[in-house]
Design a protein around this motif. Structure first.
Motif, PDB file in Angstrom:
ATOM      1  N   ASP B  67     -41.424-106.263 -24.886  1.00 13.89           N
ATOM      2  CA  ASP B  67     -40.869-106.375 -23.542  1.00 13.89           C
ATOM      3  C   ASP B  67     -40.060-107.666 -23.476  1.00 13.89           C
ATOM      4  O   ASP B  67     -40.617-108.764 -23.592  1.00 13.89           O
ATOM      5  N   PRO B  68     -38.742-107.561 -23.289  1.00 15.30           N
ATOM      6  CA  PRO B  68     -37.902-108.772 -23.341  1.00 15.30           C
ATOM      7  C   PRO B  68     -38.256-109.797 -22.273  1.00 15.30           C
ATOM      8  O   PRO B  68     -38.192-111.001 -22.533  1.00 15.30           O
ATOM      9  N   TRP B  74     -42.845-116.062 -22.246  1.00 14.48           N
ATOM     10  CA  TRP B  74     -43.691-116.785 -23.202  1.00 14.48           C
ATOM     11  C   TRP B  74     -42.951-117.978 -23.800  1.00 14.48           C
ATOM     12  O   TRP B  74     -43.517-119.062 -23.969  1.00 14.48           O
ATOM     13  N   LYS B  75     -41.661-117.766 -24.098  1.00 18.57           N
ATOM     14  CA  LYS B  75     -40.866-118.901 -24.631  1.00 18.57           C
ATOM     15  C   LYS B  75     -40.830-120.027 -23.606  1.00 18.57           C
ATOM     16  O   LYS B  75     -40.981-121.199 -23.935  1.00 18.57           O
ATOM     17  N   ARG B  76     -40.642-119.633 -22.359  1.00 21.48           N
ATOM     18  CA  ARG B  76     -40.534-120.615 -21.277  1.00 21.48           C
ATOM     19  C   ARG B  76     -41.777-121.506 -21.184  1.00 21.48           C
ATOM     20  O   ARG B  76     -41.665-122.697 -20.891  1.00 21.48           O
ATOM     21  N   ALA B  79     -44.846-120.921 -25.860  1.00 22.14           N
ATOM     22  CA  ALA B  79     -45.525-120.183 -26.929  1.00 22.14           C
ATOM     23  C   ALA B  79     -44.608-120.051 -28.140  1.00 22.14           C
ATOM     24  O   ALA B  79     -43.378-120.176 -28.024  1.00 22.14           O
ATOM     25  N   ASP B  80     -45.210-119.803 -29.282  1.00 20.42           N
ATOM     26  CA  ASP B  80     -44.483-119.656 -30.546  1.00 20.42           C
ATOM     27  C   ASP B  80     -44.099-118.173 -30.692  1.00 20.42           C
ATOM     28  O   ASP B  80     -44.901-117.355 -31.113  1.00 20.42           O
ATOM     29  N   VAL B  81     -42.858-117.844 -30.301  1.00 18.87           N
ATOM     30  CA  VAL B  81     -42.406-116.447 -30.273  1.00 18.87           C
ATOM     31  C   VAL B  81     -41.548-116.170 -31.503  1.00 18.87           C
ATOM     32  O   VAL B  81     -40.547-116.852 -31.737  1.00 18.87           O
ATOM     33  N   ARG B  82     -41.976-115.196 -32.329  1.00 15.80           N
ATOM     34  CA  ARG B  82     -41.221-114.828 -33.535  1.00 15.80           C
ATOM     35  C   ARG B  82     -40.895-113.341 -33.440  1.00 15.80           C
ATOM     36  O   ARG B  82     -41.756-112.491 -33.715  1.00 15.80           O
ATOM     37  N   GLY B  83     -39.658-113.042 -33.043  1.00 12.58           N
ATOM     38  CA  GLY B  83     -39.317-111.642 -32.774  1.00 12.58           C
ATOM     39  C   GLY B  83     -40.123-111.169 -31.576  1.00 12.58           C
ATOM     40  O   GLY B  83     -40.143-111.828 -30.525  1.00 12.58           O
ATOM     41  N   GLU B 241     -43.860-102.476 -22.602  1.00  6.20           N
ATOM     42  CA  GLU B 241     -43.039-102.797 -21.437  1.00  6.20           C
ATOM     43  C   GLU B 241     -43.533-102.088 -20.171  1.00  6.20           C
ATOM     44  O   GLU B 241     -43.505-102.666 -19.085  1.00  6.20           O
ATOM     45  N   THR B 242     -43.994-100.841 -20.309  1.00  5.50           N
ATOM     46  CA  THR B 242     -44.474-100.104 -19.136  1.00  5.50           C
ATOM     47  C   THR B 242     -45.584-100.881 -18.442  1.00  5.50           C
ATOM     48  O   THR B 242     -45.560-101.123 -17.230  1.00  5.50           O
TER      49      THR B 242
END
Lengths: 517, 517
Positions: B67-68, B74-76, B79-83, B241-242
């Motif tokens: 879910d974009p 999470w980035k905000r 958090a460590d987001v990889r893909g 995403e749902t």
């Protein structure tokens, strides 16, 4: 939090595991060693309140012992005896019950089936006493000695049943006066597990003790329990001669009895949970104390039979919330006195093996397991408030005991780190079905009941839309086809038969209960 | 150990009591306030071991958020987001979940039916999501909106059910794209108890929130939970995403969701109890943490759906011992994090309402109550692994909840001394049926189930040998005959109908799930 008991030889690869999985497995499980904590519904102050109330009853109200020998015994040890009513000082009660062992080992005739008992150890014992059965065709009728043998065979083959008990059903084709002999022989003959002993009279109990001496030897019995009797109290606060004379037969030979007030909550106890427990506790204590008057140090078990009574119809009820609560509380009292305790399991009041029977039974089993009972009686077959033993329910209940056993053991932890590595291997969105940890562990990971159908409705319909009663009866027939009688020493067998023949000649075949000879 | 809740006005003498006893009584019980202790199957070291393993999974393996918006969120927060994979540091997780309230009050449209929740307070909520029903004639078929209304009415009239939930059965006569509107309206219209909100898509969840705003007002919702959504995780370690968009719709309006990893033990978790709980715990924590990213301080509930998988057939199983154990353990973890938690109740895998359904259901209920769950979902009607909701089982389960409620309250002590005086009054060998304490207390002393027949077989036969399914269906018909719709403000009702009509015009009637509009 013990390991799950897995027999050796199961680690022989997938093919070997599959072969073992298909083969019938009748090996008895060891005595349950509890990992589940006990449900402590009472604070210590509540326990003390029940204890104090019970002791006050014993001191002030007293208990009727309708039995001249018991009254003489009580006088001898200094109790305050007024007519048939015995007033027991709390110091005397505490002193007497202090010599009851908190644990022991039950000896079975197959030593591999001997059972540690008490404390965290518990055993499952089938129901007894049903005047009717629902048979292999689900027909409700009077039972015969052959029907009793059938139930003893099924108990023998059920891994989670640790005993064959005694008169699971009443063998109506034998006169009452001789019945205890044939019941006892059937228990001894059809299984090498432990069993119960009849207490229908003092003389009958003496006969059972003699048969146990033939099977085990008198010396063994002097140091080791080999059977268990049940002595029901007449609530409120009465013990009668039949039960007390049977108690003397057992206790004088160092064999344990269940001291079981028979509670119809609201009818023969106050209509309230905690006061009912206080009365029951006083009754149990009075009988437990008397076992030690009979023989100091002999094993004895805190018992009870519990039902609540419908105030609309007077009918006894099973699986009600108050029965669960009373079980939790009685467990706490038995632990307070450091005495093993007995309860009743998987009770149903339904007339057929319908959903009511399932709900009531599972309610009871969960109560019993959370309560931490040691002698878990009536664990298979009980329906219609004990009026019949159902073959179908018997085999399902036996599997329920296996499930309860698994729950009460608690989870295993020995594979935790290996399994957490599996989580890393599989990762988000994967599945575990092919992972080595799954293949190595799936057999013991999650219980797969044989008697419950979890297939899709389409598959279930394709297989004939069979409900649980029919499935269970088919399973029972298959079990009986696979039955193999455990070897009994020919000399012992002959001695048992000779004894039965002699007693049948000696005891008039009068068809009345509790005939004393 | 609270008093039993007895409404005022019952102390009006025997005649008044009898009249009240005969009258149907649909008054909702208060939220359950537990007296039963929780089953602590794990030592503190085991709890710490699960926690550490879960945190290590979150840090090292990570969780997929498909879910974009969630990935950007999470980035905000660092958090460590990889893909799509989000690695969550344990300090961040602990910080985020620390702002979840440990308790709150659910507002119902009838304020007398508002419910304290969390800690020792628990509520029973009926099953939802069944694609079939077994109807008032026990026929298995597709449900309609009228069938759903029937279940909402039955839930409304069941004292121990605290909610009408939402799509107890799927109203197949409404297109999927419009269904959430009619389901929500049915919950709101047919009962004044609390209810659940549909989460079948983010837009659907927005519609539910709008309908709640019409019913309760936006200001109320800013401070008070009025409904609950469910967000299932895709184990292992995936949220889609749902679910996440529905979660945002609820959490942004301060409404709680159940963060529910969907466990098929052995298939999407390791084949072992403790490791399965560790994975589930990691999944639940990741979603609970995300609720606080959406809105700090919003209420949220630790959820799960548990079944174990038969390794013979792949079928999901209910009422197994491992499900009980996992419930005990999940309860401990939720309490460790001080977050309310949800479980599933009275689950059956049987195809009909037979003994299997009864055993499985009561096994589940006992596990849930001893585990100390707060949001006790699927509490009525669930059979065939959730494929159908059974009317017969629904009314029996509702009574089982009332029995479980009574057990979980614990015993009363307020009448102890009075009842002990009754023991002295009655004395050895007497009976209690006529004693004033019995007459005063019998109604609340021992639960008398309506759905269980405890009469003699002779009386049962004289009444037609009716098994529980037929008894329950007759009772359901009687209940529906007595149903009275609770008053809903006419202006609100019109506004709700207008909103539904508008949305039906706006949303194309495409019959596909999860249509986003």
């Amino acid at each position: 939090m013990g390991e799950l008991p897995i027999r050796q030889g199961r680690a022989g690869g997938r093919g070997a595991r599959r072969a073992l999985r298909e083969a019938p497995d009748f090996a008895m499980l060891p005595a349950l060693h509890r990992g589940l904590p006990t449900c402590e519904i009472m604070d210590p102050e509540h326990v003390a309140r029940i204890d104090a109330a019970s002791m006050a009853i014993l001191e002030d109200v007293g208990v009727i012992f309708r039995d001249p020998i018991a009254l003489a015994d009580w006088k001898r040890v200094g109790a305050d005896v007024r007519g048939e009513r015995v007033h027991l000082d709390r110091a005397l009660v505490r002193q007497l019950i202090s010599t009851i062992p908190s644990s022991w080992t039950y000896r079975a005739r197959n030593p591999e089936k001997s059972l540690p008992f008490g404390g965290k150890n518990a055993i499952f014992v089938p129901m007894t006493g049903a005047p009717f059965l629902r048979d292999l065709d689900d027909v409700r009728r009077w039972p015969t000695l052959n029907d009793l043998a059938m139930f003893h065979k099924l108990a023998h083959m059920s891994p989670a049943l640790h005993s064959t008990a005694h008169h699971i059903v009443e063998p109506m084709d034998k006169v009452v006066a001789h019945r205890h002999l044939h019941i006892t022989y059937s228990s001894m003959k059809h299984s090498d597990k432990t069993f119960m002993g009849m207490t229908t009279s003092g003389k009958n109990a003496e006969d059972v003790m003699t048969m146990c001496e033939i099977l085990f030897g008198r010396d063994v019995m002097e140091t080791t329990p080999v059977t268990t009797g049940n002595c029901n109290g007449n609530s409120p606060l009465v013990w009668d001669e039949t039960m007390l004379s049977a108690m003397r037969a057992f206790c004088s030979r160092n064999q344990p009895v269940l001291c079981s007030p028979f509670v119809l909550g609201g009818a023969n106890t106050p209509a309230s949970v905690a006061p009912a427990v206080a009365q029951l506790n006083a009754e149990a204590l009075s009988a437990l104390a008397y076992t030690q008057v009979i023989r100091k140090g002999c094993p004895a078990i805190y018992g009870h039979y519990l039902s609540t009574v419908s105030m609309k119809s007077g009918a006894p009820m099973a699986g009600t919330p108050e029965i669960s609560l009373m079980n939790f509380m009685i467990g706490q009292m038995a632990r307070f006195y450091n005495v093993p305790w007995r309860t009743s399991n998987l009770l149903g009041g339904a007339k057929t093996f319908d959903a009511q029977a399932g709900y009531e039974s599972a309610m009871t089993m969960n109560a019993v397991l959370h309560a931490g009972a040691n002698y878990i009686w009536h664990s298979a077959g009980w329906n219609e408030a004990g009026m019949h033993c159902s073959v179908a329910k018997f085999v399902v209940d036996a599997e329920m005991c296996a499930m309860g056993y698994r729950m009460a053991e608690g989870p295993r932890w020995d594979d935790f780190d290996v399994a957490m590595q599996a989580v890393r291997d599989v990762g988000p969105g994967g599945h575990y079905l092919g992972h080595p940890h799954t293949l190595e562990n799936f057999e013991r990971a999650f219980f797969m009941p044989k008697m419950f159908d979890n297939n899709s409705i389409e598959q279930w319909q394709a297989e004939g839309s069979v409900e649980i009663t029919a499935r269970a009866l088919e399973h029972a027939k298959k079990l009986l086809g696979d039955y193999e009688e455990p070897r009994l020493d020919a000399g012992i067998d002959e001695a048992l038969r000779d004894f039965i023949a002699r007693r049948e000649r000696e005891i008039p075949a009068v068809d009345a209960l509790n005939t004393e000879h």
